[in-house]
Scaffold this motif. Structure first.
Motif: not given
Length: 182
Positions: A67-91
């Motif tokens: 969950e740590v790596a998945l959340t970090n990937a989600g945060l990264c995608a959020y910072g990149e402006g990719k909300r759907s990718v972020s949402d997927s990683y965080l879920r």
């Protein structure tokens, strides 16, 4: 890996990256190093490489904290402006650990950004059940409850933000919001 973290804190990015690469070269399955290097790469806007490192950390069957790596990937995608990718990683992070507070906080923020205030509220409630509020989560709460029209809940978040984080950026934003509304 530790040397990479130390050099990063010292602002020596080149040395930091060299040590992250060395840690991964010595053990290509080191999920701690993969995750740390992924975060490093994301911070430098090297997104494709960052996701590759995060994904490799998650694929490791010995990683007890996917969950740590998945959340970090989600945060990264959020910072990149990719909300759907972020949402997927965080879920995915929350499917691994439904009580992982950083993922809950980020999902509250994404839900708010998308105008899904009921979901933002629900994520904040789940967050509050497992962690103490930060200035960031309280600010999300203020704005969410404002949008939902629950003035009591909004006032509670405002009071907590004012009392616990009076020097925070979020408190300043809240004061600005109050001036604009008044």
């Amino acid at each position: 890996n530790v040397m990479g973290l130390i050099y990063l804190r010292l602002g020596k990015e080149e040395l930091s990256e060299r040590h992250y690469r060395r840690a991964i070269k010595l053990d290509s399955h080191n999920f701690y190093a993969l995750n740390a290097y992924g975060s490093f790469l994301c911070g430098r806007k090297r997104y494709a490489d960052a996701y590759d490192r995060f994904d490799n950390a998650v694929k490791n069957p010995l990683n007890p904290n996917k969950e740590v790596a998945l959340t970090n990937a989600g945060l990264c995608a959020y910072g990149e402006g990719k909300r759907s990718v972020s949402d997927s990683y965080l879920r995915k992070a929350l499917s691994v650990n439904p009580r992982y507070s950083p993922a809950l906080a980020q999902m509250a923020e994404i839900s708010y950004d998308l105008g899904d205030y009921v979901s933002a509220r629900a994520y904040l409630k789940r967050y509050q059940a497992v962690a103490r509020h930060t200035s960031k989560t309280l600010w999300i709460g203020v704005r969410t409850e404002h949008k939902l029209g629950d003035r009591n809940a909004e006032a509670s978040y405002r009071l907590q933000l004012r009392n616990r984080f009076p020097d925070s950026k979020e408190f300043r934003l809240m004061r600005e919001m109050t001036r604009q509304d008044g």
